[in-house]
Scaffold this active site. Sequence first.
Site, short mmCIF file in Angstrom:
data_model
loop_
_atom_site.label_atom_id
_atom_site.label_comp_id
_atom_site.label_asym_id
_atom_site.label_seq_id
_atom_site.Cartn_x
_atom_site.Cartn_y
_atom_site.Cartn_z
N GLU A 105 -15.19 -14.21 46.67
CA GLU A 105 -14.30 -13.87 45.55
C GLU A 105 -14.32 -15.01 44.53
OE1 GLU A 105 -12.97 -11.93 43.67
OE2 GLU A 105 -11.10 -11.16 44.47
N ASP A 106 -14.05 -14.66 43.29
CA ASP A 106 -13.99 -15.70 42.24
C ASP A 106 -12.70 -16.49 42.31
OD1 ASP A 106 -12.47 -13.48 41.47
OD2 ASP A 106 -13.40 -13.25 39.50
N ASP A 109 -5.15 -15.16 43.20
CA ASP A 109 -3.96 -15.41 42.40
C ASP A 109 -2.71 -14.92 43.16
OD1 ASP A 109 -2.17 -15.84 40.33
OD2 ASP A 109 -2.85 -14.17 39.11
N LYS A 137 -5.40 -20.24 43.17
CA LYS A 137 -4.21 -20.59 42.40
C LYS A 137 -3.00 -20.37 43.30
CE LYS A 137 -4.58 -17.94 38.64
NZ LYS A 137 -4.46 -17.46 37.24
N VAL A 159 -7.54 -18.77 33.76
CA VAL A 159 -8.82 -19.46 33.52
C VAL A 159 -9.97 -18.50 33.24
CG1 VAL A 159 -8.27 -21.62 34.73
CG2 VAL A 159 -9.13 -19.68 36.03
N ASP A 165 -13.42 -13.57 33.63
CA ASP A 165 -13.42 -12.95 32.31
C ASP A 165 -12.06 -12.96 31.64
OD1 ASP A 165 -12.33 -11.03 34.20
OD2 ASP A 165 -12.45 -9.55 32.58
N ARG A 171 -17.49 -14.37 30.57
CA ARG A 171 -17.90 -14.60 31.95
C ARG A 171 -19.04 -15.62 32.05
NH1 ARG A 171 -15.66 -10.76 35.53
NH2 ARG A 171 -15.30 -8.70 34.66
P1 5GP Z 1 -4.88 -11.26 42.79
O1 5GP Z 1 -4.93 -9.89 43.40
O2 5GP Z 1 -5.01 -12.37 43.83
O3 5GP Z 1 -3.68 -11.44 41.93
O4 5GP Z 1 -6.02 -11.41 41.75
C1 5GP Z 1 -7.27 -11.03 42.00
C2 5GP Z 1 -8.13 -10.90 40.78
O5 5GP Z 1 -7.45 -11.12 39.55
C3 5GP Z 1 -9.20 -11.95 40.82
O6 5GP Z 1 -10.25 -11.57 41.64
C4 5GP Z 1 -9.59 -12.03 39.36
O7 5GP Z 1 -10.52 -11.02 39.07
C5 5GP Z 1 -8.29 -11.79 38.64
N1 5GP Z 1 -7.68 -13.09 38.24
C6 5GP Z 1 -6.65 -13.75 38.82
N2 5GP Z 1 -6.37 -14.91 38.18
C7 5GP Z 1 -7.26 -14.99 37.17
C8 5GP Z 1 -7.50 -15.97 36.14
O8 5GP Z 1 -6.86 -17.02 36.03
N3 5GP Z 1 -8.51 -15.70 35.28
C9 5GP Z 1 -9.27 -14.57 35.36
N4 5GP Z 1 -10.22 -14.42 34.44
N5 5GP Z 1 -9.07 -13.63 36.30
C10 5GP Z 1 -8.08 -13.84 37.19
MG MG Z 2 -11.05 -9.79 35.50
MG MG Z 3 -12.22 -11.13 41.51
#
Ligand code: 5GP
Ligand code: MG
Ligand code: MG
Length: 189
Positions: A105-106, A109, A137, A159, A165, A171
């Site tokens: 995973e990138d 969050d 994060k 970020v 993105d 990206r």
């Molecule tokens: P989560 O489900 O943990 O909230 O977030 C998952 C997805 O949200 C990540 O895989 C990513 O694609 C997107 N995401 C979360 N934080 C960021 C951020 O700071 N920048 C970007 N570009 N995408 C984020």
């Molecule tokens: Mg995205």
């Molecule tokens: Mg992702």
Amino acid sequence: MALHPLVKRVLLTEEQIKTRVAELAKEVTEHYKKNNIKDKDIVVVGILKGCVPFYAEFFMNFKQDVVMDFMVISSYLGGLKSNKQPKINLDLNSDIKNKHVLIVEDIVDTGHTLSFLKDYLKSRKAASVNVVTLVDKPGGRKIEFEANFIGFSIENEFVIGYGLDYDEKLRNLPYIAIMDTDKLKTWEW
Ligand code: 5GP
Ligand code: MG
Ligand code: MG
């Protein structure tokens, strides 16, 4: 190097990222070796599209009998906010029954996407499900979730770059940076 105008501050340079990815790949491959898990029993699942630059480098560290696979999950509603209920837009091509799945995973969050995904892959009878994320994060968590391997832990800011993105753009910045969201109001793509 001229920075993109929507960059507020570079957090991680290309060099820092590449160095850390090499270390991370070592940590992960050692983990499997230590547990007597062969590369032929590992399926490396990239979460498109943000994982691509990270995945490409990371994947080269396995033996050639490892399996490459991808999923598309929608969790962002387009801009800066994340969605509570992730949706599978593209599922796996390979059978993961009794396989050791490594999710690539990138960024983590809120934790919603990966928590959902881990449960889903376990329900498909994977032997194990681990997560490696380039960026974490921890300040953004809405539910409890911990990745098994983490490249960098950063502050709770939006970020961009190195796969990450803004609305499908930016990206291919070679670094990871905090976005200048104030500039977006007047920005023309
Ligand atoms: P989560 O489900 O943990 O909230 O977030 C998952 C997805 O949200 C990540 O895989 C990513 O694609 C997107 N995401 C979360 N934080 C960021 C951020 O700071 N920048 C970007 N570009 N995408 C984020
Ligand atoms: Mg995205
Ligand atoms: Mg992702």
